[in-house]
Design a protein around this motif. Structure first.
Motif: not given
Lengths: 212, 447, 327
Positions: C298-327
């Motif tokens: 259970t502690p293992l599951i609690d550590r790794f299975v967490v809900p995606k926080y509100y607005g997470y896809m903006h962070d995902v998007e920002a990271r993607r853009r940063a990656r592509e911009g860096g290239r």
């Protein structure tokens, strides 16, 4: 960093304060493996007292000439000597017990309790102190093994056996097979550790209150 | 009608709106003293324009906005400035400068006020923005964010939707509900003005389904305007939170802090704000009064008042028939996010939507038990965070760990504490950690 | 002025559910199973249940007195542990088995680790595992024939089922007219309690559904020796302690994950381990160990299975853009 205790203190600290199994949690391997009976615990304890005392003395004698870089191999050689003595003596005079304790007697060589005392104490202290430390820690260890062994034997077989004599003659209750298995050993060890910790903490609290 | 989604988290909370929901809005009248804090709103405090001893009239500007995020302040009635001194500001939780007015009872209107008109076609966007700014308009839902700032988004942000928040998801409170029932036409006028001011084409009025009369009234009033729609939300706290509303109505998620609704093309305003703008445009009267529900089991006659800003809470409670029995807690705002006050001398602020009185027998404190890891707080969290761990880290001083768990995203809605069967003060612990982390960041920024 | 007002941090109202109320709900939900056990196995069943419950409560009281902690017997969690342990035992066990089992469950598995909320395995199951290891014969063979209440010889239906033999009618399995532990015989009684817990919002449906679903599917695929996809999922679920485990043991708050998704994984994991033990292990029944093992995960599951926080896809998007911009 020479120890500042009284000589008697060097001996008694091993009984409770620096109790190997319950306070420092070292030397767990034989603690769990051989403590299925009181008698086993006793003989294993005797072997450890002998080895620990002599290994401490040897390490202490040679501490000034031991190069720091290779001290651990040197410790192991110094420890192996009394271990071999114990092993041969046991094999000669207590063959039955030697068979029961089996591999755990030679394994004392790498028992972390012995190396820990050599490293942490004997390497830094005088011969007399080291000998007393070995005797004290060893005695504490033997008492631990005997207590754990007695509890496990009593619960696991329903009685305590001393050679061919058993007390009581017939089991008082249905034996709990689990106590003779490793899980039973862990549970016993854990509970005893908890009790000792509670007692020590209460004593410290009382002391703190008395001095305050 | 817009179909709303379920949204993340949230809990069903008792309604309790029946207490004051049937009472029409009454004028509270003029109390013996008005206390107007210079810090009514989010942002910098305003700067006084009057001195002690000055005569002021209803609607006269008495403090000017200062800085980019601020709002000006007007005298709610005619009278004399009695003092400008620090008083206890309940929302900030500390002393703060306030202009104290002793009313003369004349209620004389300031001569400089002039109506702008009631034909939106004839009013320019710049004029609307000016009126919003000059009327001291702030979000009347609770946070009191200056509305003028919202209407001027940075040019690179494309705003496509304006949400009018009439969810009022806090239990007990009925201020927005009554306003929608009684002044739907004005609200729609004000909303359209807000939309024009911000240059937004589409507006959605969001109401929870526990207010059927308000929904009917607003749908009726919005019918002539094709750019307006009404969204009906299920009753679930905290549906009326800005981010939760955007998620439920539009399916969009605002970026984590410092992200704003602007970043996803949305502006949200409270129905009270729209109404205040309508009043300002039609009559010229700035924001000097608001609707306040005085409710709870601890008042004799729960009511809805049109109260002057700065009216003492004790005066309103007296108007509502006084306490019924021994009061336990007096809360500015709703029971979930409101602020408990130590006495009833505190005044109504621009953001005070209600005064809630809980009787003494209802506020018995229960023992706090160890967490049993039931996970209710995790399921309830509208920000999809893990309050159970955040609070545990916060309680034990592990601020960095708490920060890693995104404690700063927390909107402090209180559902985690509400649902906790062990009665643990999760929200409180998290709030404390947030303020400590914010203080650390400020200190680091100064270096 | 008015009387003194209370000042606390918001929120100012609380949901009606308390830990005590929840535990009381669990006790109520266990009543049908206990009644069924007493009807089928008589006074002996009653004695086992009383012994385990009383022992659990007394152990908790004595331990907390001994270490000078506040006594928490009033929260009913010890009662739940005691009754649950009693229900996992066969009706014919000597009474010292439930007494020692409950004491072990409360003192060793629960209190030593800090009491309710901090134990890392389900106390009742730990107690059962202990008595199973201590007195294996009693715990796996002290069966009584239902209704006649005489000592039964032979194996439980689960043994026969494991061997691919025919076992009693579904009606008998549902009502509980068969050999087995107190709480595993009457499926109807357990289901009644389980449904009560679900309706009252005490337990999350995800754990029992994921657990029983995985188990049923697995039995269907592997249940018949020598052939695939010919097992009998219904009997696979009804036999043994899976129902009791799924509704009352696996759903223990303290030892199951806190996130909804984590609970699904927890249930699936417990189902898989139960299958493994049943069909490829030595033990006839794997519910106990399956849930205990998942407790540890259970502690293992609690550590790794967490809900995606509100607005997470903006962070995902920002990271993607940063990656592509860096290239």
């Amino acid at each position: 960093m020479e120890s500042k205790r009284s000589l008697i203190g060097e001996f008694t600290k091993g009984l409770i304060e620096e109790n190997a199994t319950f306070r420092m949690a070292i030397g767990m391997c034989p603690t769990l493996a051989v403590t299925t009976s009181l008698v086993n615990g006793f003989w294993m304890g005797v072997a450890v007292i002998f080895v620990l005392t002599f290994s401490n003395v040897f390490v202490s004698i040679l501490r000034k000439v031991t190069p720091d870089e290779i001290r651990i191999p040197i410790f192991v050689i110094l420890i192996a000597t009394p271990v071999v003595i114990v092993e041969l003596v046991m094999n000669a005079y207590l063959p039955e017990m030697y068979r029961l304790l089996g591999i755990f007697v030679p394994l004392i060589v790498v028992n972390c309790l012995i190396i820990a005392r050599a490293e942490a104490f004997a390497y830094k202290n005088s011969v007399i102190r080291s000998a007393l430390d070995g005797l004290g820690i060893g005695t504490g260890f033997m008492i631990n093994l005997m207590v754990i062994g007695a509890i496990r034997e009593f619960l696991g077989t329903g009685r305590l056996a001393f050679g061919s004599v058993a007390f009581p003659a017939e089991p008082l209750f249905e034996p709990m097979a689990v106590m003779l298995t490793p899980p039973g050993g862990f549970v016993t060890l854990g509970v005893l550790m908890a009790i000792l910790n509670i007692l020590v903490r209460r004593a410290q609290l009382r002391k703190a209150k008395a001095s305050a | 009608m817009v179909k709303a989604r379920r949204g993340s988290g949230g809990v069903p909370v008792p309604d309790k709106k029946e207490l004051s929901g049937r009472m029409p809005i009454e004028d509270a009248g003029i109390p013996a003293e008005l206390t107007l804090f210079l810090s009514q709103h989010t942002g910098a405090p305003s700067k006084p324009l009057v001195n002690v001893g000055d005569e002021v009239k209803r609607g006269q500007k008495i403090a000017e906005a200062q800085g980019a995020v601020s709002a000006c302040l007007h005298a709610p009635t005619s009278g004399k400035v009695k003092a400008i001194e620090p008083r206890y500001q309940p929302v900030l939780g500390r002393e703060s400068d306030a202009i104290v007015i002793a009313p003369d009872g004349e209620h004389a209107l300031y001569e400089g006020l002039a109506p702008v008109g009631d034909d939106l076609e004839a009013i320019s966007q710049d004029k609307i923005r000016e009126v919003v700014r000059e009327s001291g308009l702030v979000g009347l839902g609770g946070a009191a964010f200056p509305t003028a700032v919202k209407l001027q988004p940075p040019p690179d942000k494309k705003i496509d939707t304006y949400l009018l928040n009439g969810a009022e998801c806090e239990p007990y409170l009925t201020a927005d509900q009554k306003l929608m029932e009684e002044a739907a036409q004005d609200i729609v006028f004000g909303f359209r003005a807000l939309m024009k001011g911000a240059g937004v084409e589409k507006g959605i009025i969001c109401i929870e389904d526990n207010k059927p009369d308000a929904i009917r009234a607003m749908e009726e009033a919005a019918k002539p305007y094709p750019e307006l729609e009404v969204a009906v939300l299920s009753h679930r706290y905290p549906r009326g939170g800005e981010k939760q509303l955007i998620e439920a109505v539009l399916g969009r998620e605002v970026p984590p802090p410092p992200g704003l609704p602007l970043d996803v093309g949305v502006i949200v305003s409270n129905v009270g704000t729209a109404h205040a703008l309508a009043v300002a445009l039609k009559t010229g009267l700035p924001l000097v009064e608001r609707i306040v529900s005085v409710t709870g089991e601890g008042v004799a006659r729960p009511s809805n008042f049109r109260a002057l800003i700065g009216t003492p809470v004790s005066y309103l409670i007296e108007k509502a028939g006084g306490f019924s029995g021994k009061p336990g807690k007096v809360i500015l705002g709703g029971p979930m996010m409101g602020v408990a006050v130590k006495d009833t001398d505190v005044p109504v602020l621009k953001g005070t939507s209600g005064v809630l009185v809980l009787p003494a027998q209802a506020v018995k404190s229960e023992p706090v038990l160890p967490c049993v890891r039931c996970g209710r707080c995790v399921e309830a969290c509208p920000m999809r965070l893990l309050p159970v761990w955040m609070a545990a880290y916060a309680e034990n001083g592990y601020l960095e760990e708490a920060e890693k768990m995104r404690v700063m995203d927390c909107c402090e809605c209180g559902v985690c504490s509400y649902v906790c069967p062990s009665r643990r003060p999760l929200t409180q612990s998290i709030r404390l950690a947030k303020s400590q982390i914010a203080a650390k960041r400020r200190a680091a920024a100064k270096k | 002025m008015t009387d003194r007002l209370l000042i606390t941090s918001s929120p100012h109202i609380r949901a009606p559910k308390t830990v005590r109320g929840i535990m009381l709900d669990v006790v109520i939900a266990l009543v049908p199973a206990c009644v069924a056990a007493v009807i089928f196995f008589g006074v002996k069943a009653l004695m086992v249940l009383v012994a385990s419950t009383v022992s659990a409560v007394v152990s908790e009281y004595l331990y907390e007195k001994a270490v000078k902690r506040p006594v928490t017997v009033g929260d009913f969690s010890a009662v739940v542990t005691g009754v649950l342990l009693g229900l996992t035992l066969p009706p014919g066990v000597p009474l010292y088995v439930p007494i020692v089992g409950s004491a072990f469950a409360i003192v060793i598995a629960k209190q030593i680790f800090g009491g309710l909320g901090t134990n890392f395995v389900n106390p009742a199951l730990a107690g059962r595992a202990f008595v199973l290891a201590a007195w294996p014969l009693h715990v796996t063979s002290a069966w009584l024939n239902p209704l006649t209440m005489d000592a039964a010889t032979g194996a439980t239906p689960l043994h026969a089922f494991k061997g691919g033999q025919a076992v009693g009618s579904l009606t008998d399995l549902l009502i509980g007219n068969r050999l087995g532990s107190l709480g595993e015989t009457s499926a109807v009684a357990i289901l009644l309690g389980g449904i009560y817990l679900l309706v009252r919002g005490v337990i999350d449906y995800r754990i029992p559904v994921a657990y029983l679903g995985t188990l049923g599917l697995g039995v269907f695929v592997f249940g018949k020796p020598g052939a695939l996809f010919q097992g009998d999922p219904l009997r696979g679920i009804l036999l043994g302690g899976a129902l009791l485990g799924a509704f009352f043991m696996a759903t223990d708050y303290v030892t199951s994950p806190v996130t909804p998704k984590g609970r699904t994984y927890f249930g699936i994991g417990a189902g898989l381990i139960t299958l493994l033990i049943r069909y490829w292990g030595d033990y006839p029944e794997g519910v106990t160990y399956a849930i205990l093992l998942m407790n540890l995960a259970t502690p293992l599951i609690d550590r790794f299975v967490v809900p995606k926080y509100y607005g997470y896809m903006h962070d995902v998007e920002a990271r993607r853009r940063a990656r592509e911009g860096g290239r």
